[in-house]
Design an enzyme around this catalytic site. Structure first.
Site, PDB file in Angstrom:
ATOM      1  N   ASP A  59       0.864  -1.191   0.000  1.00 37.58           N
ATOM      2  CA  ASP A  59       0.000   0.000   0.000  1.00 37.58           C
ATOM      3  C   ASP A  59       0.900   1.240   0.000  1.00 37.58           C
ATOM      4  O   ASP A  59       1.630   1.483   0.972  1.00 37.58           O
ATOM      5  CB  ASP A  59      -0.873  -0.053   1.268  1.00 37.58           C
ATOM      6  CG  ASP A  59      -1.796   1.151   1.384  1.00 37.58           C
ATOM      7  OD1 ASP A  59      -1.612   2.138   0.640  1.00 37.58           O
ATOM      8  OD2 ASP A  59      -2.705   1.095   2.232  1.00 37.58           O
ATOM      9  N   TYR A 148     -11.985  12.342  -4.802  1.00 38.02           N
ATOM     10  CA  TYR A 148     -11.052  12.040  -5.897  1.00 38.02           C
ATOM     11  C   TYR A 148     -10.454  13.333  -6.449  1.00 38.02           C
ATOM     12  O   TYR A 148      -9.235  13.484  -6.529  1.00 38.02           O
ATOM     13  CB  TYR A 148     -11.805  11.281  -6.989  1.00 38.02           C
ATOM     14  CG  TYR A 148     -10.966  10.859  -8.178  1.00 38.02           C
ATOM     15  CD1 TYR A 148      -9.964   9.896  -8.042  1.00 38.02           C
ATOM     16  CD2 TYR A 148     -11.189  11.394  -9.449  1.00 38.02           C
ATOM     17  CE1 TYR A 148      -9.207   9.494  -9.138  1.00 38.02           C
ATOM     18  CE2 TYR A 148     -10.445  10.991 -10.543  1.00 38.02           C
ATOM     19  CZ  TYR A 148      -9.457  10.036 -10.390  1.00 38.02           C
ATOM     20  OH  TYR A 148      -8.713   9.635 -11.470  1.00 38.02           O
TER      21      TYR A 148
HETATM   22  N1  LIG Z   1      -8.367   5.393 -16.754  1.00 35.58           N
HETATM   23  C1  LIG Z   1      -8.595   6.674 -16.950  1.00 35.58           C
HETATM   24  O1  LIG Z   1      -9.333   7.074 -17.865  1.00 35.58           O
HETATM   25  C2  LIG Z   1      -7.935   7.698 -16.045  1.00 35.58           C
HETATM   26  C3  LIG Z   1      -8.261   9.055 -16.236  1.00 35.58           C
HETATM   27  C4  LIG Z   1      -7.649   9.996 -15.430  1.00 35.58           C
HETATM   28  C5  LIG Z   1      -6.711   9.623 -14.479  1.00 35.58           C
HETATM   29  N2  LIG Z   1      -6.425   8.320 -14.302  1.00 35.58           N
HETATM   30  C6  LIG Z   1      -5.445   7.976 -13.251  1.00 35.58           C
HETATM   31  O2  LIG Z   1      -4.587   6.942 -13.673  1.00 35.58           O
HETATM   32  C7  LIG Z   1      -4.275   6.083 -12.586  1.00 35.58           C
HETATM   33  C8  LIG Z   1      -4.619   4.638 -12.931  1.00 35.58           C
HETATM   34  O3  LIG Z   1      -5.997   4.533 -13.232  1.00 35.58           O
HETATM   35  P1  LIG Z   1      -6.627   3.187 -13.830  1.00 35.58           P
HETATM   36  O4  LIG Z   1      -7.708   3.562 -14.736  1.00 35.58           O
HETATM   37  O5  LIG Z   1      -5.517   2.305 -14.296  1.00 35.58           O
HETATM   38  O6  LIG Z   1      -7.295   2.600 -12.508  1.00 35.58           O
HETATM   39  P2  LIG Z   1      -7.211   1.113 -11.909  1.00 35.58           P
HETATM   40  O7  LIG Z   1      -8.165   1.056 -10.765  1.00 35.58           O
HETATM   41  O8  LIG Z   1      -7.334   0.099 -12.983  1.00 35.58           O
HETATM   42  O9  LIG Z   1      -5.723   1.068 -11.366  1.00 35.58           O
HETATM   43  C9  LIG Z   1      -5.315   1.667 -10.179  1.00 35.58           C
HETATM   44  C10 LIG Z   1      -4.372   0.708  -9.469  1.00 35.58           C
HETATM   45  O10 LIG Z   1      -3.886   1.328  -8.268  1.00 35.58           O
HETATM   46  C11 LIG Z   1      -3.915   0.345  -7.225  1.00 35.58           C
HETATM   47  N3  LIG Z   1      -3.993   1.061  -5.940  1.00 35.58           N
HETATM   48  C12 LIG Z   1      -5.002   1.849  -5.487  1.00 35.58           C
HETATM   49  N4  LIG Z   1      -4.691   2.321  -4.257  1.00 35.58           N
HETATM   50  C13 LIG Z   1      -3.460   1.835  -3.952  1.00 35.58           C
HETATM   51  C14 LIG Z   1      -2.593   1.965  -2.829  1.00 35.58           C
HETATM   52  N5  LIG Z   1      -2.926   2.704  -1.749  1.00 35.58           N
HETATM   53  N6  LIG Z   1      -1.386   1.335  -2.841  1.00 35.58           N
HETATM   54  C15 LIG Z   1      -1.026   0.586  -3.918  1.00 35.58           C
HETATM   55  N7  LIG Z   1      -1.815   0.412  -5.001  1.00 35.58           N
HETATM   56  C16 LIG Z   1      -3.001   1.034  -5.015  1.00 35.58           C
HETATM   57  C17 LIG Z   1      -5.139  -0.502  -7.528  1.00 35.58           C
HETATM   58  O11 LIG Z   1      -5.127  -1.758  -6.909  1.00 35.58           O
HETATM   59  C18 LIG Z   1      -5.062  -0.596  -9.057  1.00 35.58           C
HETATM   60  O12 LIG Z   1      -4.286  -1.701  -9.475  1.00 35.58           O
HETATM   61  C19 LIG Z   1      -5.034   6.633 -11.376  1.00 35.58           C
HETATM   62  O13 LIG Z   1      -4.168   7.448 -10.613  1.00 35.58           O
HETATM   63  C20 LIG Z   1      -6.131   7.463 -11.993  1.00 35.58           C
HETATM   64  O14 LIG Z   1      -6.539   8.511 -11.154  1.00 35.58           O
HETATM   65  C21 LIG Z   1      -7.021   7.354 -15.060  1.00 35.58           C
END
Ligand SMILES: NC(=O)c1ccc[n+]([C@@H]2O[C@H](COP(=O)([O-])OP(=O)(O)OC[C@H]3O[C@@H](n4cnc5c(N)ncnc54)[C@H](O)[C@@H]3O)[C@@H](O)[C@H]2O)c1
Length: 326
Positions: A59, A148
Site C-alpha cells: 500500500d 477524488y
Molecule cells: N483510466 C482513466 O481514464 C484515467 C483518467 C484519469 C486519471 N487516471 C489515473 O490513472 C491512474 C490509474 O488509473 P486506472 O484507470 O488504471 O485505474 P485502476 O483502478 O485500474 O488502477 C489503479 C491501481 O492502483 C492500485 N492502488 C489503489 N490504491 C493503492 C494503494 N494505496 N497502494 C497501492 N496500489 C493502489 C489498484 O489496486 C489498481 O491496481 C489513477 O491514478 C487514476 O486517477 C485514469
C-alpha cells in the site's frame, strides 16, 4: 550495461499494467507496486517470468522502501472510477495525498524523476471549453466526487512543491478518459458499462438526456504521451487525451452499432456533480511533446470490444468489487 530502473505504482491496474509493458519493451527494469484494491494480478501475470520485472504487494499510502537504484517513479496508484472511489473515499484521499508524498520522498531520496497521474477531474464541471492547462477548474470539494478531485488537486500542489523547494524532477500528466483492453467491465464508466450491457443483452443506460459529452482516448495513445512527457523537460501539467468529443447518447448509439445488439437506450437520473462536458485542449502536448492521438474511436472501440468479448462469460456478469470500509 545495467538497465535503468523504474517504479510503477498501481502496476496491476488498467493503465499501470500497460505502462509496465511499455517500459519492459523499452529495456527498463520494472518494479511494479500495488495493493490490489482495484487492480488484478492477471493484468501483469505475463511479466512475472521476466528477469527485468519484480512486484511488491504494498500500500503506497504507507512508507515505501525500494532497495537499490531508482531512475524513474510513475505514481499511478489510485482508485480511478466513481464506482470505486465513492465506496473507498478515505483510501482515495490517502493515496492521492500520503501516497503521493511517499512517492515524492522516495524520488527525492533516490534522485529519481517522478511523473504523477493527475486527471481531467481536477477541472471539475468545467466552465471553460475545451479545457486547457491554464484553467483552474470548478470542483465541489464536499460533493461525492470531491474525494477524488481534491486528492488529485492536492497531488499536483504537492508535486509542484517538491519541484520548487527540493528541486525534484517532476512531471504531471492530466489524463482524460482513456479506454482499452484490461479495463474492468464493471468499473461503472460509460464505455465498459455500455459494452457490458450489450454483451449481456441488456438495455444501455444513459444518465440524464445524454447530451453530456466525453472525449475518449485509446490506451496506446495515452501511454505514448506519458512516455514522451516523462522523457521531456516539462514540469508544468500537460493534458493528454483525445479531443474527439461525443455526447453520451451518440456514444451509446455507436456501441449499439458496433455490437449489433437489438437492445435500446434507457435513461436514468444524472448522478450528482456529473461533468456536463469534457474535451482536452492538447495544444501543449502537441507543442512540447510532438504528441497527438493516432487511434480513431472506431479502431480503438473494435479492439476493446474484441477484448471484452473474448473474456470468459462469467466475467460479463461479475458484480463490482465490494470493499471493506476503512
Ligand atoms: N483510466 C482513466 O481514464 C484515467 C483518467 C484519469 C486519471 N487516471 C489515473 O490513472 C491512474 C490509474 O488509473 P486506472 O484507470 O488504471 O485505474 P485502476 O483502478 O485500474 O488502477 C489503479 C491501481 O492502483 C492500485 N492502488 C489503489 N490504491 C493503492 C494503494 N494505496 N497502494 C497501492 N496500489 C493502489 C489498484 O489496486 C489498481 O491496481 C489513477 O491514478 C487514476 O486517477 C485514469
Amino acid at each position: 550495461m545495467s538497465r535503468k530502473r523504474v517504479l510503477i505504482t498501481g502496476a496491476a491496474g488498467f493503465l499501470g499494467s500497460h505502462l509496465c509493458d511499455r517500459f519492459i519493451k523499452e529495456g527498463f527494469h520494472v518494479i511494479g507496486m500495488d495493493n490490489l484494491i482495484t487492480g488484478d494480478l492477471r493484468n501483469i501475470e505475463h511479466l512475472f517470468k521476466l528477469e527485468q520485472f519484480e512486484f511488491y504487494h504494498h500500500d503506497v499510502s504507507k512508507f515505501i522502501h525500494v532497495p537499490g537504484e531508482l531512475h524513474y517513479v510513475l505514481h499511478f496508484a489510485s482508485p480511478a472510477s466513481p464506482i470505486d472511489y465513492l465506496k473507498i473515499p478515505i483510501q482515495t484521499l490517502k493515496v492521492g495525498s500520503l501516497g503521493t508524498h511517499n512517492c515524492l520522498g522516495l524520488a527525492k531520496a533516490k534522485g529519481a524523476r517522478i511523473l504523477v497521474a493527475s486527471t481531467s477531474e481536477i477541472y471539475g464541471d468545467p466552465l471553460v471549453h475545451p479545457q486547457n492547462e491554464e484553467y483552474w477548474g470548478n470542483v465541489n470539494p464536499v460533493g461525492p466526487r470531491g474525494v477524488y478531485d481534491e486528492a488529485k488537486r492536492f497531488q499536483e500542489a504537492m508535486t509542484m512543491a517538491y519541484h520548487t523547494f527540493h528541486g525534484v524532477e517532476t512531471r504531471i500528466v492530466r489524463i482524460f478518459n482513456t479506454y482499452g483492453p484490461r479495463m474492468r467491465l464493471n468499473d461503472g464508466r460509460a464505455l465498459p458499462a455500455f459494452i457490458g450491457q450489450a454483451l449481456r443483452g441488456e438495455d444501455l443506460t444513459v444518465f440524464g438526456d445524454g447530451s453530456q459529452t466525453r472525449s475518449f482516448c485509446f490506451v496506446d495513445d495515452l501511454i505514448e504521451g506519458i512516455y514522451r512527457l516523462l522523457m521531456s523537460d516539462c514540469h508544468q501539467p500537460v493534458n493528454v487525451g483525445n479531443p474527439d468529443e461525443i455526447s453520451l447518447k451518440e456514444f451509446a448509439e455507436e456501441i449499439i452499432a458496433l455490437t449489433g445488439t437489438t437492445q435500446k437506450i434507457v435513461h436514468k437520473p444524472l448522478p450528482v456533480d456529473d461533468p456536463k462536458q469534457r474535451q482536452p485542449d492538447i495544444t501543449r502536448a502537441k507543442e512540447i511533446l510532438g504528441w497527438s492521438p493516432k487511434v480513431s474511436r472506431k479502431e480503438g472501440l473494435k479492439v476493446t470490444y474484441e477484448y471484452f468479448k473474448s473474456l470468459p462469460k462469467e466475467e460479463w456478469f461479475k458484480q463490482p468489487k465490494e470493499f471493506v470500509a476503512k
